[in-house]
Design an enzyme around this catalytic site. Structure first.
Site, mmCIF file in Angstrom:
data_model
loop_
_atom_site.group_PDB
_atom_site.id
_atom_site.type_symbol
_atom_site.label_atom_id
_atom_site.label_comp_id
_atom_site.label_asym_id
_atom_site.label_seq_id
_atom_site.Cartn_x
_atom_site.Cartn_y
_atom_site.Cartn_z
ATOM 1 N N SER A 153 -26.078 -30.672 74.463
ATOM 2 C CA SER A 153 -24.267 -31.061 75.292
ATOM 3 C C SER A 153 -23.127 -31.115 73.732
ATOM 4 O O SER A 153 -23.885 -31.376 72.904
ATOM 5 C CB SER A 153 -24.209 -32.083 75.862
ATOM 6 O OG SER A 153 -22.971 -32.494 76.441
ATOM 7 N N TYR A 201 -26.293 -40.765 78.441
ATOM 8 C CA TYR A 201 -26.208 -39.604 78.300
ATOM 9 C C TYR A 201 -25.957 -38.152 76.483
ATOM 10 O O TYR A 201 -26.620 -37.851 76.019
ATOM 11 C CB TYR A 201 -25.115 -38.930 79.076
ATOM 12 C CG TYR A 201 -24.704 -37.578 79.003
ATOM 13 C CD1 TYR A 201 -26.310 -36.535 79.536
ATOM 14 C CD2 TYR A 201 -24.257 -36.919 78.559
ATOM 15 C CE1 TYR A 201 -25.413 -34.833 79.540
ATOM 16 C CE2 TYR A 201 -23.572 -35.149 78.494
ATOM 17 C CZ TYR A 201 -24.446 -34.486 79.349
ATOM 18 O OH TYR A 201 -24.154 -33.148 78.851
ATOM 19 N N LYS A 259 -28.241 -36.386 74.242
ATOM 20 C CA LYS A 259 -28.511 -35.091 73.895
ATOM 21 C C LYS A 259 -28.386 -35.044 72.422
ATOM 22 O O LYS A 259 -28.590 -33.908 72.399
ATOM 23 C CB LYS A 259 -27.156 -34.630 74.752
ATOM 24 C CG LYS A 259 -27.060 -34.313 76.327
ATOM 25 C CD LYS A 259 -27.916 -33.483 76.065
ATOM 26 C CE LYS A 259 -28.023 -32.843 77.670
ATOM 27 N NZ LYS A 259 -29.129 -31.707 78.346
#
Length: 252
Positions: free
Chosen positions: A143, A156, A160
């Site tokens: 991401s 998150y 990533k």
């Protein structure tokens, strides 16, 4: 579309909808035989039916990517069904955005199990079945949050970022086996999974900050994944392809 993946077997995790589904559709259109993975059998069957209705080849792999056993079983199932595995796309994820005081252990555990550990287990399992002479390709879906973080994304963004580290280290180790490992970094794109984090005002702000003047689509991301998995990227490894319309590395 050119049949440049004809005869190759591709396992795509989390392919029941969103980016995974679109990648399965595009790879099938390019001639690949696609193993469609998801936790929900009804999602898997729907994607397989859509691919076959369009003239492509696909079969279902219903497994849970939150455990090592599930990941290994998915790879083995795909391999045993066709007798080979050429492409693995580690796309499955479970995501929650939370402010630091609100982060709960169970949320962290589930996100890490599916979004981080499953990539390691996928690498292990794929190495066991990818032909050493023919080689193979592994594409990890990361991401832009690994490169430029936003609010409420501690877990998150951390995961990533770790995916990019795994990608580089695996590429270094597996090159001798003729296996390329790369990542694709999408920006936020409209999918079923991202709907809860989107609204009209937020979308308008993203569009205003994006040089290309629009939000990305699942088709945009899937094309990047297909490119990294194709022979056109045959000398590309350990890289992170950013597919974001230019927003991450500009300031407008």
């Amino acid at each position: 579309m050119q049949q440049d993946m004809a005869g190759r077997v591709a396992l795509i995790t989390g392919a029941g909808n969103g980016i995974g589904k679109e990648t399965a559709m595009q790879m099938a259109a390019r001639g690949a035989i696609v193993a469609v993975n998801d936790l929900k059998e009804e999602f898997v069957s729907a994607v397989v039916d859509e691919i076959t209705a369009a003239g492509g080849k696909a079969f279902g792999v219903v497994q849970n990517m939150s455990s090592r056993e599930g990941v290994v079983a998915a790879v083995q199932q795909a391999y045993q069904h066709m007798g080979r595995l050429d492409i693995l796309v580690n796309n499955a994820a479970w995501v929650r955005y939370q402010a630091i005081p609100d982060i709960m252990p169970e949320t962290v555990d589930r996100m890490i199990d599916i979004g981080f550990k499953a990539i390691i287990w996928g690498l292990q399992a794929a190495v066991e079945v990818m032909d050493e002479e023919r080689g193979g390709v592994i594409v990890n879906v990361a991401s832009t949050a690994a490169l430029r973080s936003t609010l409420n994304s501690v877990v998150y963004s951390g995961i990533k970022s770790g995916v990019l580290g795994i990608t580089r280290a695996a590429a270094a180790e597996l090159g001798v086996r003729n296996i390329r490992v790369n990542a694709v970094c999408p920006s936020a794109v409209p999918t079923e999974g991202t709907q809860r984090n989107r609204n009209a005002e937020r979308d308008a702000n993203r569009i205003a900050r994006t040089p290309m003047g629009r939000l990305g689509t699942v088709a945009d991301i899937a094309r990047g994944i297909c490119f990294m998995a194709s022979d056109e990227a045959g000398f590309i490894s350990a890289q992170a392809l950013v597919v974001d319309g230019g927003v991450t590395f500009t300031n407008i």
